[in-house]
Write a protein that holds these residues in place. Structure first.
Motif, mmCIF file in Angstrom:
data_model
loop_
_atom_site.group_PDB
_atom_site.id
_atom_site.type_symbol
_atom_site.label_atom_id
_atom_site.label_comp_id
_atom_site.label_asym_id
_atom_site.label_seq_id
_atom_site.Cartn_x
_atom_site.Cartn_y
_atom_site.Cartn_z
ATOM 1 N N PRO A 242 3.385 63.302 86.386
ATOM 2 C CA PRO A 242 2.814 64.643 86.569
ATOM 3 C C PRO A 242 3.264 65.605 85.471
ATOM 4 C CG PRO A 242 3.807 63.850 88.609
ATOM 5 C CD PRO A 242 4.202 62.880 87.525
ATOM 6 N N LEU A 243 2.429 66.589 85.206
ATOM 7 C CA LEU A 243 2.787 67.671 84.298
ATOM 8 C C LEU A 243 4.012 68.366 84.891
ATOM 9 C CD1 LEU A 243 1.498 69.234 81.752
ATOM 10 C CD2 LEU A 243 0.778 70.895 83.455
ATOM 11 N N PRO A 244 5.094 68.535 84.113
ATOM 12 C CA PRO A 244 6.286 69.187 84.674
ATOM 13 C C PRO A 244 5.960 70.580 85.214
ATOM 14 C CG PRO A 244 6.793 68.180 82.548
ATOM 15 C CD PRO A 244 5.297 68.107 82.723
ATOM 16 N N ALA A 245 6.518 70.890 86.372
ATOM 17 C CA ALA A 245 6.274 72.196 86.994
ATOM 18 C C ALA A 245 6.698 73.336 86.081
ATOM 19 C CB ALA A 245 7.013 72.286 88.327
ATOM 20 N N GLN A 246 7.731 73.093 85.248
ATOM 21 C CA GLN A 246 8.219 74.139 84.345
ATOM 22 C C GLN A 246 7.310 74.333 83.141
ATOM 23 O OE1 GLN A 246 9.684 71.241 85.038
ATOM 24 N NE2 GLN A 246 11.848 71.473 85.479
ATOM 25 N N MET A 247 6.306 73.500 82.986
ATOM 26 C CA MET A 247 5.432 73.571 81.807
ATOM 27 C C MET A 247 4.371 74.640 82.044
ATOM 28 S SD MET A 247 3.952 70.276 79.879
ATOM 29 C CE MET A 247 2.970 70.383 78.415
ATOM 30 N N GLN A 248 4.742 75.901 81.769
ATOM 31 C CA GLN A 248 3.856 77.022 82.030
ATOM 32 C C GLN A 248 3.670 77.943 80.839
ATOM 33 O OE1 GLN A 248 5.146 79.132 85.489
ATOM 34 N NE2 GLN A 248 5.391 77.274 86.672
ATOM 35 N N TRP A 249 4.522 77.818 79.809
ATOM 36 C CA TRP A 249 4.437 78.739 78.686
ATOM 37 C C TRP A 249 3.623 78.155 77.551
ATOM 38 C CZ3 TRP A 249 5.332 83.714 78.727
ATOM 39 C CH2 TRP A 249 6.096 84.217 79.795
#
Length: 180
Positions: A140-147
């Motif tokens: 899964p796309l890491p949850a922290q990957m938001q920036w």
């Protein structure tokens, strides 16, 4: 991802020049994994950034940038379809080469200011990136990957928008410095 996570990615979000070249200096092997390249309808943010009409088509290229096999960036570039027969025609034959080969070796290309942006957790772009990441990486796309950071490149009156979404594996790494 909170303020601390953004701060740890701040250097990446603001680093000028070629992201691909900076990533390549982190390891032995830099790769561009092309996930999709083709025609798609305009997205609202792309349309606004490119100054395009409400309807029409873009040519979109979505990739994962890897260093030594580790996926570190999901990126999406978009250009008006007409521009691929003019100033941005080289985009069609780029294949797995970095977009940097087109953008930084031509003095006629100018880049806008980098715009850091936090993606909405349930927003369309993040959901789309998550589906592609899962299919390409197997996790899964890491949850922290938001920036992410966004910029627009201009050549001969035609514009190309680039959006780069950073994996948490880059946090704490200095752009362009080898990993310890």
């Amino acid at each position: 991802m909170g303020i601390a996570s953004r701060n740890s990615l701040r250097d990446w979000l603001r680093a000028p020049g070629s992201l691909s070249r900076r990533l390549a200096r982190l390891g032995e092997r830099f790769e561009v994994q092309v996930l999709r390249q083709g025609v798609a309808p305009f997205r609202a943010l792309e349309r606004l950034a490119l100054g395009l009409p409400p309807r029409g088509l873009t040519v979109v290229r979505e990739v994962i940038l890897r260093v030594d096999g580790e996926p570190l960036v999901w990126a999406r570039s978009a250009v008006h379809q007409r521009a691929t027969t003019g100033p941005w025609r080289a985009l069609k034959g780029l294949g797995a080469k970095p977009l940097a080969h087109l953008l930084y070796d031509d003095y006629r290309i100018h880049r806008s200011e980098l715009q850091p942006r936090r993606l909405a957790r349930q927003g369309h772009t993040r959901r789309h990136a998550a589906r592609q990441w899962q299919a390409a990486v197997g996790t899964p796309l890491p949850a922290q990957m938001q920036w992410s950071r966004n910029s627009v490149f201009s050549r001969s009156g035609a514009q190309l928008r680039v959006m780069e979404l950073f994996a948490p594996g880059l946090a704490g790494q200095r752009p362009g410095r080898p990993r310890r």
